[in-house]
Design an enzyme around this catalytic site. Sequence first.
Site, mmCIF file in Angstrom:
data_model
loop_
_atom_site.group_PDB
_atom_site.id
_atom_site.type_symbol
_atom_site.label_atom_id
_atom_site.label_comp_id
_atom_site.label_asym_id
_atom_site.label_seq_id
_atom_site.Cartn_x
_atom_site.Cartn_y
_atom_site.Cartn_z
ATOM 1 N N THR A 130 9.387 -23.704 5.628
ATOM 2 C CA THR A 130 8.323 -24.299 4.816
ATOM 3 C C THR A 130 8.187 -25.802 5.043
ATOM 4 O O THR A 130 9.180 -26.514 5.185
ATOM 5 C CB THR A 130 8.590 -24.029 3.324
ATOM 6 O OG1 THR A 130 8.790 -22.627 3.142
ATOM 7 C CG2 THR A 130 7.429 -24.482 2.476
ATOM 8 N N PRO A 132 5.502 -29.410 3.888
ATOM 9 C CA PRO A 132 4.576 -29.885 2.849
ATOM 10 C C PRO A 132 3.167 -29.324 2.993
ATOM 11 O O PRO A 132 2.482 -29.086 2.001
ATOM 12 C CB PRO A 132 4.599 -31.405 3.034
ATOM 13 C CG PRO A 132 5.937 -31.699 3.620
ATOM 14 C CD PRO A 132 6.245 -30.534 4.504
ATOM 15 N N GLY A 135 3.045 -23.490 3.786
ATOM 16 C CA GLY A 135 3.879 -22.692 2.921
ATOM 17 C C GLY A 135 3.889 -21.242 3.345
ATOM 18 O O GLY A 135 4.616 -20.835 4.243
ATOM 19 N N SER A 136 3.010 -20.447 2.727
ATOM 20 C CA SER A 136 2.990 -19.003 2.999
ATOM 21 C C SER A 136 2.538 -18.676 4.419
ATOM 22 O O SER A 136 2.932 -17.664 4.982
ATOM 23 C CB SER A 136 2.072 -18.311 1.998
ATOM 24 O OG SER A 136 2.576 -18.447 0.686
ATOM 25 N N ASP A 248 11.751 -9.224 9.230
ATOM 26 C CA ASP A 248 11.949 -7.781 9.087
ATOM 27 C C ASP A 248 13.379 -7.462 8.658
ATOM 28 O O ASP A 248 13.645 -6.396 8.096
ATOM 29 C CB ASP A 248 11.628 -7.064 10.406
ATOM 30 C CG ASP A 248 10.142 -7.142 10.754
ATOM 31 O OD1 ASP A 248 9.345 -7.408 9.838
ATOM 32 O OD2 ASP A 248 9.795 -6.962 11.931
ATOM 33 N N LYS A 284 12.403 14.241 -24.029
ATOM 34 C CA LYS A 284 11.304 14.104 -24.986
ATOM 35 C C LYS A 284 9.947 14.210 -24.309
ATOM 36 O O LYS A 284 9.771 13.782 -23.171
ATOM 37 C CB LYS A 284 11.382 12.741 -25.684
ATOM 38 C CG LYS A 284 12.298 12.673 -26.883
ATOM 39 C CD LYS A 284 12.119 11.303 -27.558
ATOM 40 C CE LYS A 284 13.015 11.155 -28.760
ATOM 41 N NZ LYS A 284 12.833 9.823 -29.407
ATOM 42 N N GLU A 374 10.635 -16.132 1.389
ATOM 43 C CA GLU A 374 10.535 -15.103 2.451
ATOM 44 C C GLU A 374 9.157 -14.461 2.474
ATOM 45 O O GLU A 374 9.012 -13.301 2.875
ATOM 46 C CB GLU A 374 11.615 -14.030 2.283
ATOM 47 C CG GLU A 374 13.018 -14.527 2.496
ATOM 48 C CD GLU A 374 13.223 -15.128 3.882
ATOM 49 O OE1 GLU A 374 13.269 -14.388 4.869
ATOM 50 O OE2 GLU A 374 13.340 -16.363 3.952
ATOM 51 N N GLY A 375 8.142 -15.205 2.076
ATOM 52 C CA GLY A 375 6.774 -14.693 2.066
ATOM 53 C C GLY A 375 6.374 -14.229 0.685
ATOM 54 O O GLY A 375 6.995 -13.321 0.126
#
Length: 397
Positions: A130, A132, A135-136, A248, A284, A374-375
């Site tokens: 990551t 600044p 990110g993703s 993975d 039940k 990790e995503g």
Amino acid sequence: MLDLEYSEKLEKVRMSMNTLSKSMLRPIARKYDEAEHEYPKELDVFRGLSVMGGKKKKKDGDTDKKKEKVASDTGTNLGTIVTVEEMCWGDVGLLLSIPNAGLGNAAISAVATEEQLEKFGGKWAAMAITEPESGSDSGSICTTAVLDGDEWVLNGEKIFVTCADRCDAVVVWATVDKEAGKAGIKSFVVEKGTPGFKLEHLEHKLGIRASDTGTFVLKDCRIPKENLLGSSEVKKTEGFKGVMKTFDNTRPMVAAMANGVAKAAVDFTREKLEEAGYNLDYSKNPGNLSAVEKDFYWMEAHLDAMRLLTLRAAWMADNEEFNNLEASMSKAKAGRYGTLITQKCCELMGPLGYSRENLAEKWMRDSKILDIFEGTGQIQHLIIARNILNLSSKELK
């Protein structure tokens, strides 16, 4: 017949890890949640042990057994998943602080050569992805690596690096060719103490406070040419599959972390409900269940689904089956519902759920990051959709 029970070997692993969690991790969980950034010295007993598993070196005389491959239910990945889940039942922050069990170790295990395993296999390795402005979307990494003679020169900034202060080395993702996009992204091992490689600061966090998280700055950082993991060749047709292999392996591992924390919350909820006089009767009729019973059965059902998806992804990895879809499915499900289960635990427990005398509120804080790193869950859903619809990242964003 479809057998959903653990093998005898895996059950022994589960029981031994559960015993360790009860006797060692759970008792000090609150202590190191309070003492953020203080290294848990009790974890030194794990030094030199392979808690997270790893790639084994081939022995002389080994032959290619792919044609004779037999389905394995006791492989390295399954063993790791069971270990991680039980230890995170004890405490996920402490699990992330175990020496030589960093996410960088999983990256090295996934793509390192035999020589690199020999050189870096015994080191505690963090992983720096990551940035600044990245990110993703790992493909938008801006940290650069330029080959200068027999050395790579790295420049950039990496944030939210787990085990930043305690690790011996960091697996840094950088691009060797910006114009090549994802295909130009490679991973490099940078050892602590390398000139131009500086730990800028440590973060103060909501959860997993026992685990240190920091920011690194690379300024004309020079590392040996052989510290590149995998091939330096840029193949646009293959993208950055080499470095993505890491995910993975690690996404089911993070899913197992969420499973462990969620299981701790479910077990605590069951214990307190039974103490309060609830009889959890599975015979039940659903229409006769109280709201509390429905909520508890909802927690249990989703925990089972989380665990089964995770075990499937790990089993596929052990049997050399492509598991990109299953790895993302396990991470998406466990990350999201691990958070919801721990929240539901606090809701049902009332004051007990929010009191620091118990760990329920801590589990709620700890679980949130497991849906992010990790995503993120959103990224996992994109990966799942691309796999199912057979679309590329350019076709489905």
